[in-house]
Design a protein around this motif. Structure first.
Motif, mmCIF file in Angstrom:
data_model
loop_
_atom_site.group_PDB
_atom_site.id
_atom_site.type_symbol
_atom_site.label_atom_id
_atom_site.label_comp_id
_atom_site.label_asym_id
_atom_site.label_seq_id
_atom_site.Cartn_x
_atom_site.Cartn_y
_atom_site.Cartn_z
ATOM 1 N N LEU A 1 -35.879 27.164 36.687
ATOM 2 C CA LEU A 1 -34.594 27.813 36.921
ATOM 3 C C LEU A 1 -34.367 28.074 38.414
ATOM 4 C CD1 LEU A 1 -32.109 28.926 35.484
ATOM 5 C CD2 LEU A 1 -33.316 31.096 35.202
ATOM 6 N N LEU A 2 -35.439 28.276 39.162
ATOM 7 C CA LEU A 2 -35.317 28.519 40.595
ATOM 8 C C LEU A 2 -34.697 27.344 41.339
ATOM 9 C CD1 LEU A 2 -38.530 30.371 41.837
ATOM 10 C CD2 LEU A 2 -36.170 31.156 41.996
ATOM 11 N N ALA A 3 -34.747 26.164 40.749
ATOM 12 C CA ALA A 3 -34.132 25.007 41.404
ATOM 13 C C ALA A 3 -32.648 25.227 41.652
ATOM 14 C CB ALA A 3 -34.348 23.750 40.564
ATOM 15 N N ALA A 4 -32.025 26.104 40.868
ATOM 16 C CA ALA A 4 -30.600 26.393 41.059
ATOM 17 C C ALA A 4 -30.334 26.992 42.428
ATOM 18 C CB ALA A 4 -30.110 27.331 39.968
ATOM 19 N N THR A 5 -31.286 27.701 42.992
ATOM 20 C CA THR A 5 -31.068 28.339 44.286
ATOM 21 C C THR A 5 -30.990 27.318 45.408
ATOM 22 O OG1 THR A 5 -33.431 28.661 44.746
ATOM 23 C CG2 THR A 5 -32.313 30.382 43.498
ATOM 24 N N ARG A 6 -31.444 26.099 45.153
ATOM 25 C CA ARG A 6 -31.441 25.067 46.193
ATOM 26 C C ARG A 6 -30.229 24.139 46.094
ATOM 27 N NH1 ARG A 6 -36.794 25.659 44.519
ATOM 28 N NH2 ARG A 6 -36.725 23.862 43.113
ATOM 29 N N ALA A 7 -29.350 24.413 45.135
ATOM 30 C CA ALA A 7 -28.143 23.598 45.012
ATOM 31 C C ALA A 7 -27.209 23.858 46.189
ATOM 32 C CB ALA A 7 -27.437 23.904 43.694
ATOM 33 N N ARG A 8 -26.400 22.890 46.528
ATOM 34 C CA ARG A 8 -25.479 23.040 47.647
ATOM 35 C C ARG A 8 -24.293 23.903 47.240
ATOM 36 N NH1 ARG A 8 -20.856 21.175 49.767
ATOM 37 N NH2 ARG A 8 -20.731 21.065 52.044
ATOM 38 N N ASP A 9 -23.916 24.824 48.117
ATOM 39 C CA ASP A 9 -22.781 25.693 47.877
ATOM 40 C C ASP A 9 -21.566 25.129 48.606
ATOM 41 O OD1 ASP A 9 -20.881 27.788 47.830
ATOM 42 O OD2 ASP A 9 -22.467 29.279 47.625
ATOM 43 N N PRO A 10 -20.550 24.686 47.891
ATOM 44 C CA PRO A 10 -19.409 24.045 48.568
ATOM 45 C C PRO A 10 -18.608 24.986 49.459
ATOM 46 C CG PRO A 10 -18.930 24.422 46.235
ATOM 47 C CD PRO A 10 -20.384 24.718 46.434
ATOM 48 N N SER A 11 -18.748 26.291 49.273
ATOM 49 C CA SER A 11 -17.974 27.233 50.092
ATOM 50 C C SER A 11 -18.694 27.608 51.375
ATOM 51 C CB SER A 11 -17.676 28.511 49.294
ATOM 52 O OG SER A 11 -18.842 29.306 49.174
ATOM 53 N N ARG A 12 -19.950 27.164 51.525
ATOM 54 C CA ARG A 12 -20.721 27.526 52.708
ATOM 55 C C ARG A 12 -21.142 26.246 53.416
ATOM 56 N NH1 ARG A 12 -24.892 32.259 52.134
ATOM 57 N NH2 ARG A 12 -26.135 30.808 50.900
ATOM 58 N N VAL A 13 -20.263 25.714 54.234
ATOM 59 C CA VAL A 13 -20.507 24.419 54.841
ATOM 60 C C VAL A 13 -21.703 24.451 55.790
ATOM 61 C CG1 VAL A 13 -18.131 23.677 54.622
ATOM 62 C CG2 VAL A 13 -18.814 24.926 56.672
ATOM 63 N N GLU A 14 -22.049 25.645 56.305
ATOM 64 C CA GLU A 14 -23.156 25.723 57.249
ATOM 65 C C GLU A 14 -24.505 25.781 56.556
ATOM 66 O OE1 GLU A 14 -20.980 28.187 56.808
ATOM 67 O OE2 GLU A 14 -19.621 28.306 58.526
ATOM 68 N N SER A 15 -24.531 25.928 55.246
ATOM 69 C CA SER A 15 -25.784 26.137 54.527
ATOM 70 C C SER A 15 -25.795 25.301 53.251
ATOM 71 C CB SER A 15 -25.945 27.625 54.177
ATOM 72 O OG SER A 15 -27.067 27.827 53.358
ATOM 73 N N THR A 16 -26.982 24.931 52.833
ATOM 74 C CA THR A 16 -27.086 24.150 51.603
ATOM 75 C C THR A 16 -27.437 25.009 50.396
ATOM 76 O OG1 THR A 16 -29.422 23.680 52.066
ATOM 77 C CG2 THR A 16 -27.797 22.091 52.866
ATOM 78 N N SER A 17 -27.758 26.257 50.611
ATOM 79 C CA SER A 17 -28.227 27.079 49.495
ATOM 80 C C SER A 17 -27.065 27.738 48.752
ATOM 81 C CB SER A 17 -29.194 28.160 49.994
ATOM 82 O OG SER A 17 -28.565 28.998 50.929
ATOM 83 N N LEU A 18 -27.192 27.792 47.442
ATOM 84 C CA LEU A 18 -26.166 28.391 46.594
ATOM 85 C C LEU A 18 -26.213 29.909 46.725
ATOM 86 C CD1 LEU A 18 -24.026 27.442 44.526
ATOM 87 C CD2 LEU A 18 -25.734 27.789 42.738
ATOM 88 N N TYR A 19 -25.043 30.518 46.939
ATOM 89 C CA TYR A 19 -24.978 31.967 47.120
ATOM 90 C C TYR A 19 -25.104 32.685 45.785
ATOM 91 C CZ TYR A 19 -23.060 36.629 47.992
ATOM 92 O OH TYR A 19 -22.881 37.991 48.057
ATOM 93 N N PHE A 20 -25.964 33.692 45.747
ATOM 94 C CA PHE A 20 -26.031 34.618 44.621
ATOM 95 C C PHE A 20 -25.917 36.029 45.180
ATOM 96 C CE2 PHE A 20 -28.366 30.935 43.002
ATOM 97 C CZ PHE A 20 -27.657 30.703 41.828
ATOM 98 N N GLY A 21 -25.046 36.821 44.575
ATOM 99 C CA GLY A 21 -24.831 38.188 45.002
ATOM 100 C C GLY A 21 -23.968 38.888 43.983
#
Length: 510
Positions: free
Chosen positions: A262-282
């Motif tokens: 399940l942790l692999a989800a944290t490494r998915a690309r976040d389309p709203s954060r062009v400067e970063s590849t990590s998916l935002y969780f908050g």
């Protein structure tokens, strides 16, 4: 037993015994402080994935509380591999069951909403206990996809709170602390939450959560803000990206996955954060556990009477961007492209650079880079929260740490996280980057005493500081912590005005 142990030789270590709602605990007494590590405040969340936790299970006999409990599953090597059985806290106290109403300091760790734990050596509460006669608590809770994956729009009522269960863990821990305050020599009606980076953001979010009302009486945040939370549309979009990343077609498939998969989800690309590849969780504005954005369009009404300190460091981004030697060798020709990528604000780099050169004509290109990225991406949320509290008339103090670490030739300055060992009075702890010189200890004396004064009275002023006034929009009074600390009106005001030309958007929440 507490009285007997208090008379033990100063260097001796012996057992401490405490009774909590689920059984008896064996801790350790050493150098005037009782410590209890790895104390469960909730049950294993593996069978409650994406749901609010249950109370911890009772045990028979005496349970050892001598070692830290596991952190939440995460990508950090320092705190990994972690476990879904992660709801543990740690307590340091000068005395047990003595009827003395000590202030309780409840620390929430950083690492955004993704990484970290309450067991970092810099968070050891022993020094604060001895210095201020207080109780100190640190805590682990669910993080990243386990704590903030919003599934409420996918049709299963069990997961209505899924976007905020990491926050609900913190609320459960605060409830545990209040329930057991007297056992650990503390005052249930005087709890100060304090936290750095992601810990400060979690505190800002708690201040707008109805279930947290009344669980703490003061708040102290360090380089961590949460002005807006994710909306349900954006959070649902991220949930679908996460599910695609781990190959889960539905929620039942998510539940069946092992934690490391399940942790692999944290490494998915976040389309709203062009400067970063990590998916935002908050945190998520879900209409229930978090009904409003924490500090937009106004400060949370439920926390208007809570005294609050909001702080930052002068050179925040040197912690993130100072590891690349190229950033210390920028030219005026190479600076614009680097600034475009790293300031996280949609302003023309040429405009920003020209204003910095006007404000600080002696700055090198690299100094402009670190100052502008700090003002653009790390400091703006603090200004937003300070202004919202000032408009509300809420008791609020601002600080800025200017004193810089002497290590590595001083090149990192007052970087992000430098204030942690100072407020904990732990400059010699493993991981501290303050150095062990006299100046570092003097800074720790001043900052830890301010925290202790705030915990005792709701006001951070003490005899070792010049007068520190509450923050107002007219003067923007700020305590600048340095070898000679002083209150300054609107420090870096030119930088503040420059970046306020662009609307503030908390990264990851759009």
């Amino acid at each position: 037993m507490a009285a007997a142990l208090a008379n033990a030789p100063a260097g001796a270590a012996s057992d401490s015994l405490a009774k909590v709602r689920s059984g008896r605990l064996r801790g350790r007494y050493m150098q005037g402080v009782h410590s209890f590590r790895g104390v469960p405040y909730g049950a294993d969340t593996a069978t409650r994935r994406f749901q609010p936790a249950l109370q911890e299970l009772p045990w028979r006999g005496v349970r050892d509380a001598l070692a830290y409990g596991p952190a939440a599953p995460q990508g950090s090597k320092d705190d990994g591999p972690g476990s879904e059985d992660c709801l543990y806290l740690n307590v340091w106290t000068p005395a047990l069951r003595d009827g003395k109403p000590r202030p309780i300091l409840f620390y929430i760790h950083g690492g955004a909403y993704n990484n970290g734990s309450g067991s970092d050596p810099q968070y050891d509460g022993s020094a604060l206990c001895r210095r201020g006669d207080v109780v100190v608590v640190t805590v682990n809770h669910r993080l990243n996809v386990f704590g903030y994956l919003y599934l409420a729009q996918l049709g299963d009522a069990r997961f209505v709170d899924s976007g905020n269960v990491g926050q609900l863990d913190l609320i459960q821990a605060l409830q545990w602390v209040r329930e057991h305050a007297a056992e650990f020599g503390g005052d249930p009606n005087n709890i100060t939450v304090f936290g750095q980076s992601g810990g400060g953001a979690k505190i800002a979010t708690l201040m707008a959560m109805p279930a947290a009302r009344g669980l703490f009486q003061r708040a102290w945040t360090m380089s961590g803000q949460q002005v807006t939370a994710a909306g349900p549309r954006a959070a649902t979009q991220r949930a679908r990206i996460a599910m695609d990343a781990v190959g889960a077609r539905d929620v039942d498939a998510l539940l069946a996955l092992p934690a490391d998969a399940l942790l692999a989800a944290t490494r998915a690309r976040d389309p709203s954060r062009v400067e970063s590849t990590s998916l935002y969780f908050g945190p998520v504005v879900d209409g229930g556990s978090l009904p409003v954005h924490p500090f937009w369009p106004q400060a949370p009404a439920q926390s208007a009477q809570i005294p609050m300190v909001i702080g930052n460091t002068h050179d925040e981004t040197r912690a993130f961007l100072g590891n690349d030697p190229a950033n210390f060798a920028l030219s005026w020709e190479t600076l614009p492209a680097k600034l475009e990528k790293e300031q996280f604000v949609d302003l023309l780099p040429s405009v920003v650079i020209a204003e910095y050169r006007r404000l600080y004509p002696h700055y090198t290109p690299s100094e402009v880079f670190f100052a502008a990225t700090t003002a653009g991406r790390s400091w703006r949320g603090a200004v937003e929260e300070l202004e919202a509290r000032a408009r509300q008339g809420a008791p609020t103090w601002a600080y800025q740490l200017d004193w810089g670490s002497p290590l590595d030739g001083g090149k990192l300055g007052a970087f992000h996280t430098l204030d942690i060992p100072l407020v904990f009075d732990n400059t010699r702890a493993e991981g501290s980057r303050t150095g062990e010189g006299a100046d570092a200890q003097r800074m720790a004396d001043v900052m830890s005493e301010a925290l202790l004064a705030f915990a005792r009275t709701g006001n951070p002023n003490h005899r070792g500081l010049p007068q520190w006034e509450t923050y107002g929009l007219e003067r923007r009074q700020t305590m600048v912590f340095d070898t000679t600390s002083k209150q300054v009106d609107d420090p870096r005001g030119g930088e503040r005005r420059l970046y306020q030309q662009a609307p503030f958007v908390q990264r990851g929440t759009a």
